[in-house]
Design a protein around this motif. Structure first.
Motif, PDB file in Angstrom:
ATOM      1  N   SER A  44     -10.244 -13.721   4.280  1.00  0.00           N
ATOM      2  CA  SER A  44      -9.143 -14.002   3.362  1.00  0.00           C
ATOM      3  C   SER A  44      -9.185 -15.430   2.836  1.00  0.00           C
ATOM      4  CB  SER A  44      -7.802 -13.745   4.055  1.00  0.00           C
ATOM      5  OG  SER A  44      -7.566 -14.684   5.089  1.00  0.00           O
ATOM      6  N   PHE A  45      -9.872 -16.320   3.566  1.00  0.00           N
ATOM      7  CA  PHE A  45     -10.017 -17.712   3.119  1.00  0.00           C
ATOM      8  C   PHE A  45     -11.399 -17.969   2.503  1.00  0.00           C
ATOM      9  CE2 PHE A  45      -6.556 -18.230   6.174  1.00  0.00           C
ATOM     10  CZ  PHE A  45      -5.707 -19.062   5.464  1.00  0.00           C
ATOM     11  N   ALA A  67      -6.779 -16.498  -2.775  1.00  0.00           N
ATOM     12  CA  ALA A  67      -6.186 -15.191  -2.497  1.00  0.00           C
ATOM     13  C   ALA A  67      -4.721 -15.334  -2.130  1.00  0.00           C
ATOM     14  CB  ALA A  67      -6.952 -14.496  -1.376  1.00  0.00           C
ATOM     15  N   TYR A  68      -4.402 -16.333  -1.318  1.00  0.00           N
ATOM     16  CA  TYR A  68      -3.000 -16.558  -0.943  1.00  0.00           C
ATOM     17  C   TYR A  68      -2.208 -17.141  -2.097  1.00  0.00           C
ATOM     18  CZ  TYR A  68      -4.412 -15.594   3.846  1.00  0.00           C
ATOM     19  OH  TYR A  68      -4.881 -14.987   4.981  1.00  0.00           O
ATOM     20  N   PHE A  72       1.114 -15.412  -3.606  1.00  0.00           N
ATOM     21  CA  PHE A  72       2.388 -16.127  -3.651  1.00  0.00           C
ATOM     22  C   PHE A  72       2.756 -16.581  -5.057  1.00  0.00           C
ATOM     23  CE2 PHE A  72       1.665 -16.436   0.902  1.00  0.00           C
ATOM     24  CZ  PHE A  72       2.948 -16.297   1.393  1.00  0.00           C
ATOM     25  N   GLN A  73       2.120 -15.989  -6.071  1.00  0.00           N
ATOM     26  CA  GLN A  73       2.578 -16.257  -7.434  1.00  0.00           C
ATOM     27  C   GLN A  73       4.020 -15.805  -7.620  1.00  0.00           C
ATOM     28  OE1 GLN A  73      -0.207 -14.440 -10.125  1.00  0.00           O
ATOM     29  NE2 GLN A  73      -1.708 -16.090  -9.930  1.00  0.00           N
ATOM     30  N   MET A 273      -3.662  -9.571   2.216  1.00  0.00           N
ATOM     31  CA  MET A 273      -2.575  -8.612   2.433  1.00  0.00           C
ATOM     32  C   MET A 273      -2.515  -8.164   3.880  1.00  0.00           C
ATOM     33  SD  MET A 273      -2.691  -6.148  -0.922  1.00  0.00           S
ATOM     34  CE  MET A 273      -2.544  -6.810  -2.575  1.00  0.00           C
ATOM     35  N   VAL A 274      -3.693  -7.921   4.455  1.00  0.00           N
ATOM     36  CA  VAL A 274      -3.738  -7.510   5.865  1.00  0.00           C
ATOM     37  C   VAL A 274      -3.160  -8.603   6.751  1.00  0.00           C
ATOM     38  CG1 VAL A 274      -5.259  -6.910   7.768  1.00  0.00           C
ATOM     39  CG2 VAL A 274      -5.701  -5.990   5.499  1.00  0.00           C
ATOM     40  N   VAL A 275      -3.515  -9.860   6.471  1.00  0.00           N
ATOM     41  CA  VAL A 275      -3.015 -10.973   7.273  1.00  0.00           C
ATOM     42  C   VAL A 275      -1.511 -11.106   7.117  1.00  0.00           C
ATOM     43  CG1 VAL A 275      -3.122 -13.468   7.619  1.00  0.00           C
ATOM     44  CG2 VAL A 275      -5.210 -12.188   7.167  1.00  0.00           C
ATOM     45  N   LEU A 276      -1.017 -11.023   5.874  1.00  0.00           N
ATOM     46  CA  LEU A 276       0.416 -11.157   5.635  1.00  0.00           C
ATOM     47  C   LEU A 276       1.205 -10.012   6.249  1.00  0.00           C
ATOM     48  CD1 LEU A 276       0.393 -12.316   1.890  1.00  0.00           C
ATOM     49  CD2 LEU A 276       0.881 -13.714   3.909  1.00  0.00           C
TER      50      LEU A 276
END
Length: 303
Positions: A44-45, A67-68, A72-73, A273-276
């Motif tokens: 994700s990073f 991606a983050y 978070f837009q 998305m998986v992390v969030l």
């Protein structure tokens, strides 16, 4: 006598070498379990172009937080969805555990006259249900829960499988504890609250974890009953973002969408998305885990 105790300890004790071997095996097994999630966090990073060129790597060629940033837009909406999901999870889990424990304790007592009927009622719902359309009609037109937060809580509050787990757990408690409380003059509710519940923490933690995961991961009820954007939970919000990205990518040949599709973090955003979605719920496991290792009735009965 002392010699027998020493021999028994020698038989059940492990040598230092075997102790190290078993610790190494346990550590490797734990690493295998944790590695997939850790790898998803790393991906994700990862920079999207670097991921496309070099593939999945444990150490990316180039790191990126795009991606983050893309997720978070709509930061205010995402935080609102987090708040809705956290509220639904906490309130729903507390109510669900309380009602399931009360129901299961009633049908676990042999003195309860109608326990056979209510046990059958719970088991019947595990085999048959009213269907999607009747459920939708009841929730929206009878209970008038559409576009309310209770539409995300009440439909999932009772679970027959969890009831059966708690009933079995309550039946495993020694009868001597309950009989001694009755001799001391305790009422049925006092026995449940002061005697049974403190001994049932492992069982309550188990169904509490099941309820927490069910409420946290629920998106279907929001799809059916929620139109108000202020009540959209996290999972449903992430699905909408994923649907929007899929639409843009599938229609990238349309005017105005080509450049936008090229700039989208396709793979890394899915990992984000998986992390969030799963990161916060991981924090619930240590809370529940500490109850699993407790004995049910250690020190409760003494001869």
């Amino acid at each position: 006598m002392a010699v027998n105790i020493k021999k028994s300890r020698d038989i059940h004790s492990l040598s230092p070498f075997m102790n190290i071997v078993f610790n190494v095996i346990a550590a490797m097994f734990s690493l295998v379990c944790v590695f997939p999630f850790a790898f998803v966090v790393i991906l994700s990073f990862t920079d999207e172009k670097s991921l496309a060129q070099h593939g999945y790597r444990l150490i990316p060629e180039k790191w990126s937080t795009y991606a983050y940033e893309y997720m978070f837009q709509n930061g205010a909406q995402l935080l609102q969805s987090y708040g809705v999901t956290i509220t639904v999870t906490i309130v729903g889990t507390l109510l669900s555990v309380m009602i399931i424990a009360l129901y299961a304790y009633g049908i676990s007592r042999s003195s309860f006259k109608y326990r056979g009927f209510f046990s059958f009622l719970a088991l019947f719902t595990m085999l048959f249900n009213g269907g999607l359309v009747p459920t939708f009609i009841v929730v929206t037109q009878v209970l008038h829960l559409k576009d309310t937060i209770w539409a995300l809580i009440l439909p999932m509050m009772m679970n027959a499988f969890n009831i059966m787990i708690m009933r079995t757990f309550f039946k495993s408690l020694p009868d001597g504890i309950i009989e001694s409380a009755k001799i001391d003059g305790a009422s049925e509710f006092q026995i449940f609250r002061k005697v049974v519940l403190p001994l049932s923490l492992p069982g309550l933690a188990t169904i509490g974890l099941f309820c927490t995961l069910a409420y946290w991961n629920d998106w279907f009820n929001a799809l059916l009953y929620i139109d108000n954007p202020n009540l959209v939970p996290l999972q449903s919000m992430l699905m909408r973002i994923e649907s929007s990205m899929s639409f843009i990518l599938q229609n990238s040949n349309m005017s105005g969408l080509g450049s936008l599709a090229a700039s989208l973090p396709q793979e890394t955003s899915r990992m984000a998305m998986v992390v969030l979605a799963t990161g916060p719920i991981v924090l619930a496991y240590p809370f529940f885990q500490r109850f699993f290792i407790q004995g049910l009735t250690v020190g409760s009965l003494k001869e």
